[in-house]
Design a protein around this motif. Structure first.
Motif, PDB file in Angstrom:
ATOM      1  N   THR A  52      44.456  43.650  24.431  1.00  0.00           N
ATOM      2  CA  THR A  52      44.328  44.190  26.164  1.00  0.00           C
ATOM      3  C   THR A  52      43.044  43.705  27.355  1.00  0.00           C
ATOM      4  O   THR A  52      42.192  44.034  26.473  1.00  0.00           O
ATOM      5  N   ILE A  53      42.981  42.524  28.133  1.00  0.00           N
ATOM      6  CA  ILE A  53      42.107  41.821  29.316  1.00  0.00           C
ATOM      7  C   ILE A  53      42.826  42.522  29.901  1.00  0.00           C
ATOM      8  O   ILE A  53      43.311  42.819  30.591  1.00  0.00           O
ATOM      9  N   ALA A  54      41.244  43.223  30.599  1.00  0.00           N
ATOM     10  CA  ALA A  54      41.434  43.864  31.602  1.00  0.00           C
ATOM     11  C   ALA A  54      39.890  42.661  32.317  1.00  0.00           C
ATOM     12  O   ALA A  54      39.156  41.922  32.140  1.00  0.00           O
ATOM     13  N   ALA A  55      40.346  42.088  33.476  1.00  0.00           N
ATOM     14  CA  ALA A  55      39.856  41.496  34.293  1.00  0.00           C
ATOM     15  C   ALA A  55      40.303  41.262  36.152  1.00  0.00           C
ATOM     16  O   ALA A  55      41.292  42.359  36.364  1.00  0.00           O
ATOM     17  N   PRO A  56      39.644  41.199  37.652  1.00  0.00           N
ATOM     18  CA  PRO A  56      39.800  41.758  38.926  1.00  0.00           C
ATOM     19  C   PRO A  56      40.957  40.510  38.472  1.00  0.00           C
ATOM     20  O   PRO A  56      41.487  39.065  37.664  1.00  0.00           O
ATOM     21  N   THR A  57      41.814  40.423  39.184  1.00  0.00           N
ATOM     22  CA  THR A  57      43.471  40.144  39.893  1.00  0.00           C
ATOM     23  C   THR A  57      42.887  38.257  40.356  1.00  0.00           C
ATOM     24  O   THR A  57      44.326  37.128  39.184  1.00  0.00           O
ATOM     25  N   GLU A  58      42.155  37.877  40.763  1.00  0.00           N
ATOM     26  CA  GLU A  58      42.008  36.773  40.913  1.00  0.00           C
ATOM     27  C   GLU A  58      41.839  36.041  39.442  1.00  0.00           C
ATOM     28  O   GLU A  58      41.247  34.609  39.471  1.00  0.00           O
ATOM     29  N   PHE A  59      41.589  36.403  38.792  1.00  0.00           N
ATOM     30  CA  PHE A  59      40.726  35.985  36.867  1.00  0.00           C
ATOM     31  C   PHE A  59      42.063  36.358  36.383  1.00  0.00           C
ATOM     32  O   PHE A  59      42.279  35.586  35.185  1.00  0.00           O
ATOM     33  N   THR A  60      43.249  36.240  36.392  1.00  0.00           N
ATOM     34  CA  THR A  60      44.277  36.622  35.812  1.00  0.00           C
ATOM     35  C   THR A  60      44.803  35.415  35.273  1.00  0.00           C
ATOM     36  O   THR A  60      45.556  35.300  34.335  1.00  0.00           O
ATOM     37  N   PRO A  61      45.025  34.449  35.769  1.00  0.00           N
ATOM     38  CA  PRO A  61      45.455  32.739  35.872  1.00  0.00           C
ATOM     39  C   PRO A  61      44.575  32.621  34.027  1.00  0.00           C
ATOM     40  O   PRO A  61      44.965  31.439  33.709  1.00  0.00           O
ATOM     41  N   LYS A  62      43.309  32.022  34.905  1.00  0.00           N
ATOM     42  CA  LYS A  62      42.532  32.061  33.968  1.00  0.00           C
ATOM     43  C   LYS A  62      42.336  32.582  32.778  1.00  0.00           C
ATOM     44  O   LYS A  62      42.624  32.361  31.107  1.00  0.00           O
ATOM     45  N   VAL A  63      42.650  34.311  32.698  1.00  0.00           N
ATOM     46  CA  VAL A  63      42.877  35.220  31.460  1.00  0.00           C
ATOM     47  C   VAL A  63      44.182  34.521  30.865  1.00  0.00           C
ATOM     48  O   VAL A  63      44.197  34.175  29.741  1.00  0.00           O
ATOM     49  N   GLN A  64      45.087  34.159  30.973  1.00  0.00           N
ATOM     50  CA  GLN A  64      46.691  33.432  30.646  1.00  0.00           C
ATOM     51  C   GLN A  64      46.720  32.637  29.613  1.00  0.00           C
ATOM     52  O   GLN A  64      47.141  32.059  28.428  1.00  0.00           O
ATOM     53  N   ARG A  65      45.633  30.980  30.377  1.00  0.00           N
ATOM     54  CA  ARG A  65      45.479  30.700  29.753  1.00  0.00           C
ATOM     55  C   ARG A  65      44.597  30.688  28.523  1.00  0.00           C
ATOM     56  O   ARG A  65      44.805  30.002  27.692  1.00  0.00           O
ATOM     57  N   LEU A  66      43.718  31.020  28.745  1.00  0.00           N
ATOM     58  CA  LEU A  66      42.816  31.628  27.617  1.00  0.00           C
ATOM     59  C   LEU A  66      43.299  32.101  26.713  1.00  0.00           C
ATOM     60  O   LEU A  66      43.050  31.392  25.161  1.00  0.00           O
ATOM     61  N   ILE A  67      44.436  32.240  26.742  1.00  0.00           N
ATOM     62  CA  ILE A  67      44.842  33.415  25.762  1.00  0.00           C
ATOM     63  C   ILE A  67      45.491  32.262  24.482  1.00  0.00           C
ATOM     64  O   ILE A  67      45.892  32.424  23.890  1.00  0.00           O
ATOM     65  N   THR A  68      46.696  31.531  25.700  1.00  0.00           N
ATOM     66  CA  THR A  68      47.590  30.646  24.671  1.00  0.00           C
ATOM     67  C   THR A  68      47.141  29.514  24.291  1.00  0.00           C
ATOM     68  O   THR A  68      47.117  28.702  23.327  1.00  0.00           O
TER      69      THR A  68
END
Length: 681
Positions: free
Chosen positions: A589-605
Motif C-alpha cells: 500500500t503506497i501513500a503519496a500526494p494525489t499529484e504523484f499517483t500516476p508516477k506511483v502507478q508507473r513505478l508499480i508496473t
C-alpha cells in the motif's frame, strides 16, 4: 510588545525539511542569547547541534541535538531535530515533549508540499507551532512574492497561517521587516540586532492589508475582537498579543515569521515571540495527558548510549525538582546533566520544565513517565515507530563478534525505535530494518565507531520457496553392512503437488506390516529433513508424501535407517516432479500526494507489480493510497525510487500475500545465486 512575564524553563523544537537551515537557526538563537560567543557553521562542522561525528561527516543532522540558553532571564532548551524523512521518528518523539515547535522552511513555493506530513503530525497532536521562513535574503533574487509563498504554504496546513511580518526591500534585496502588530519597521544588520526605522512609504499599503488579514484571522476565534473589527474600532495592541498567545497555545493558528539564520536576521524577533507567546510546561503536560502522580514526574523522550558515560536518558521534568541520587520509577538517578550538543554539564538538580539527561537509568525505556513513588508507565500519547521500509542483512566481520553484534544492535534500537531487527530462520541472516539507506548506513557507522564492531552488510536474501508440478512414485533402499549389525530400510513413497498455500502433508498406507509402526514416523522425519533444501536449493512447500510400502529386516532395521531411506526417496524422486521456483508476493500500500499517483502507478508496473486499485487516503486531504501486489524481490529499494518521485513524501506498508511461480531468466538467476551461496558455506 506585550508586558514582560516571568516564565519557567521552556522547550522549543526546531523542525523542518532537510536543508531548510534548522541547525544554523539554532546556532543563531544561541548566539543571539549569548550562549555561544561565536557561531559555528554546518560547513565547518563546528555547530552545537550537529556534534555527532556521523552528522559532521554528512553535514546534516542525524539525531536530535540539545542546547540550552537564557534569554532575558528565562531558560530555553532548543531541540534541533533531523530534517531527513528517514529520521522523522526522531523528530516526532522530540516534538511531543516541546512546548512549541518552530517549523523552518525555505522560501520556495515548490517545496511547500514537503511540510504536509509535518503539519499534519503537529495538528493531530495539538502541538503549538510557529513557521519561520528562512533564507529570505534569497527572495528577491528568485522573484518570489511573499503572498504567493503564503498561498503555497497554506495549501498544506489545516491551520490558518498568520503572517506576522512583511519584508521591506531595496530593489531585489530584503532589508528588514514591518511588525504587523506593533506597526514598527526594523532594518536588518547582519550578525547584530536590527534597528528601528520609519515605516517605508512603499510598504505601508501592503502592511495595512496584511495587518487587516491578521486581525480577521484572529477574530475567527474571539467574538470581542470580531465586534471591534465590525465597528471599525482599532483593537488594543496588548489585546492582539494576548489573543495571539492564546490561539497559538490552542493550536488554532500558525504565526509566520521571516528571517535569515545565516545572517542572524529576524532571529531576535523570533526569540521575543517565543518568550511572550509560547505556552509553558504545564500546558504540554496536559496536552500529553501525563499522569502527575507523586511529587516529581519526568518523561524520557530519547535514549543515548554515550561511549564512555554509559546510558543517558534525555528527559523533560513535568513536575517537581529531581535531584541526583533520587529514585524515579524504581531506578536510581546517577547524574543529572544539561546537554550542550554532546557536552555534558553536571547539575545537582533540575526543576519543572527543564530538559536534562539522567545518567544510568538502565531499566527505563524511551517514552516512559517516571515518578518518585515508583511509578513507571508508558506515556498515554506517544507516537508508534514507523513501519520499516528498507533492510540490510548484517554480520560481524569476525565470527567471534556475533554475540557482541546482537547486543550492539539492541542498543541502536533502544536509541532509535525506528530500527528493528529480525533473525530470518529461512535464510539464516540477521536483518536490520529501518527507514532508508541513509538510516541504515548511520547504523553501520555507529556500530563501527561507537561499538568498535566492524560489520558487513548486503541486500537481504529473498525467501524463495520451491514446489513441484507433477506427481511421482519413488522407491529407495538403504543397505549398509559393517561389523556386527548392519543397516537396512526399504521404502516406497508417492510424491504429489498440493494446492498453493497447503504446506506439507504426510500420510501412510502401509498394509501387512511391511514397515513396522515404530519406523513410520522416522520416514516422515527423513522426508522433512530433505524438504529444507529441495532440488533447486530452496525449502519445499505444497507437497504431499505418502508412504505406501516397504521392507524391513528383523535385526538390521532401525529408526535411523528408515529416516535415511525416506530422505533418499525424496532426493531421487523430487527432481522427477518438475520442481519450480516460488517467489513471495507482497501486498503493498503506497501513500503519496494525489499529484504523484500516476508516477506511483508507473513505478508499480515497472517493478512487475499488479495494481489492485487506489482511493483517497483516510484522514489525509489531497493524498491517495495505491494498493498493489508486488514481488518481494522488487520491494527492497522501492522506497528509494518512490521518494525520488514524490519529493521525499511517499511511503508504503507491506504484508505477505501469497507465493507465485517464477520462471525464466529471473528464476535462473535466483537459483544460481542460491547454489553459489550454498557452495560457499
Amino acid at each position: 510588545m506585550p508586558s514582560t512575564r516571568s516564565a519557567g524553563p521552556r522547550c522549543a523544537a526546531l523542525v523542518g525539511p532537510y536543508l531548510s537551515g534548522k541547525t544554523t537557526l539554532m546556532e543563531s538563537l544561541l548566539f543571539a542569547a549569548g550562549a555561544v560567543s561565536r557561531k559555528g557553521s554546518v560547513k565547518d562542522g563546528n555547530t552545537v547541534g550537529d556534534s555527532a561525528p556521523e552528522a559532521r561527516a554528512r553535514k546534516m543532522s542525524v539525531e536530535v541535538g540539545l542546547a540550552t540558553a537564557e534569554y532575558l532571564g528565562e531558560r530555553w532548551t532548543f531541540l534541533d531535530c533531523p530534517g531527513s524523512v528517514e529520521l522523522g521518528a526522531e523528530a516526532q518523539t522530540s516534538l511531543m515533549v516541546a512546548d512549541v515547535a518552530v517549523v523552518v522552511c525555505e522560501p520556495v513555493p515548490d517545496k511547500a508540499p514537503m511540510l504536509a506530513p509535518l503539519f499534519k503530525f503537529l495538528d493531530d497532536n495539538g502541538i503549538p507551532h510557529i513557521l519561520f521562513i528562512n533564507k529570505v535574503d534569497s527572495l528577491g533574487t528568485q522573484e518570489i512574492r511573499v503572498r504567493d509563498l503564503m498561498q503555497a504554504l497554506q495549501a498544506v496546513s489545516s491551520r490558518p497561517l498568520v503572517l506576522r511580518e512583511v519584508p521591506t526591500r531595496d530593489g531585489d534585496t530584503i532589508t528588514g521587516y514591518v511588525d504587523l502588530v506593533s506597526e514598527r519597521a526594523y532594518h536588518y544588520n547582519p550578525h547584530a540586532p536590527s534597528n528601528l526605522v520609519e515605516v517605508p512609504a512603499t510598504v505601508r499599503e501592503r502592511e495595512q492589508t496584511a495587518r487587516q488579514e491578521l486581525l480577521e484571522a484572529l477574530s475567527d476565534f474571539d467574538d470581542s475582537l470580531l465586534e471591534q473589527l465590525l465597528e471599525d474600532v482599532a483593537p488594543d495592541k496588548e489585546e492582539i498579543y494576548r489573543q495571539l498567545a492564546k490561539d497559538l497555545a490552542s493550536d488554532l493558528i500558525v504565526p509566520v515569521f521571516i528571517g535569515s539564520a545565516e545572517n542572524d536576521n529576524g532571529v531576535r524577533r523570533l526569540l521575543k515571540a517565543l518568550r511572550h507567546e509560547a505556552p509553558e510546561a504545564e500546558a504540554a503536560a496536559a496536552r500529553l495527558e501525563i499522569p502527575l502522580n507523586g511529587n516529581i514526574v519526568v518523561q524520557v523522550f530519547k535514549t543515548y548510549h554515550a561511549p564512555h558515560a554509559g546510558k543517558l536518558s534525555f528527559a523533560r521534568v513535568w513536575k517537581g525538582t529531581v535531584s541526583d541520587g533520587q529514585t524515579l520509577g524504581g531506578d536510581r538517578v546517577s547524574g543529572i546533566y544539561r546537554m550542550q550538543g554532546h557536552d555534558q554539564h553536571k547539575l545537582s538538580s533540575a526543576s519543572t520544565g527543564e530538559v536534562v539527561a539522567l545518567g544510568r537509568m538502565e531499566h527505563v525505556a524511551t517514552g516512559e513517565v517516571l515518578d518518585d513513588q515508583g511509578g513507571k508507565v508508558k506515556a498515554p500519547l506517544w507516537p508508534d515507530p514507523p513501519a520499516p521500509v528498507y533492510a540490510l542483512a548484517v554480520s560481524a566481520e569476525q565470527r567471534s563478534d556475533e554475540v557482541k553484534l546482537t547486543g550492539a544492535i539492541a542498543k541502536l534500537a533502544e536509541e532509535d525505535p525506528a530500527f528493528s531487527v529480525t533473525n530470518n530462520a529461512d535464510t539464516g541472516e540477521i536483518v536490520l530494518w529501518g527507514q532508508g539507506d541513509i538510516h541504515l548506513q548511520l547504523a553501520m557507522d555507529r556500530l563501527r565507531s561507537k561499538y568498535n564492531l566492524p560489520v558487513r552488510s548486503r541486500m537481504p536474501a529473498v525467501a524463495y520457496r520451491e514446489t513441484i508440478r507433477k506427481p511421482t512414485a519413488q522407491h529407495a533402499r538403504f543397505k549398509r553392512q559393517t561389523g556386527g549389525h548392519g543397516q537396512f530400510a526399504d521404502v516406497q513413497v508417492e510424491i504429489k503437488p498440493l494446492p498453493r498455500g497447503s504446506g506439507f502433508a504426510y500420510d501412510e498406507k502401509v498394509v501387512g506390516g511391511v514397515v513396522p509402526r515404530q519406523f513410520i514416523p522416522a520416514v516422515e522425519t527423513g522426508v522433512k529433513e530433505y524438504l529444507v533444501q529441495g532440488p533447486l536449493g530452496f525449502p519445499v512447500v505444497d507437497v504431499a508424501v505418502t508412504l505406501i510400502s516397504g521392507q524391513f529386516h528383523a535385526v538390521d532395521s532401525s529408526e535411523q535407517a528408515f529416516k535415511t531411506a525416506g530422505r533418499m526417496a525424496m532426493s531421487e524422486g523430487m527432481p522427477k516432479c518438475e520442481p519450480v521456483l516460488l517467489e513471495p508476493i507482497l501486498q503493498v500500500t503506497i501513500a503519496a500526494p494525489t499529484e504523484f499517483t500516476p508516477k506511483v502507478q508507473r513505478l508499480i508496473t515497472g517493478r512487475r507489480g499488479q495494481i489492485l486499485g487506489f482511493d483517497g487516503r483516510p484522514g489525509w486531504e489531497g493524498w491517495d493510497e495505491v494498493k498493489a501486489l508486488m514481488p518481494e524481490a522488487e520491494v527492497h529499494d522501492l522506497i528509494v525510487e518512490l521518494r525520488s518521485l514524490t519529493l521525499g513524501l511517499g511511503f508504503f506498508t507491506t504484508s505477505f500475500d501469497h507465493l507465485a511461480e517464477l520462471t525464466g531468466r529471473l528464476a535462473d538467476r535466483a537459483i544460481e545465486i542460491r547454489q553459489s551461496s550454498v557452495a560457499a558455506q
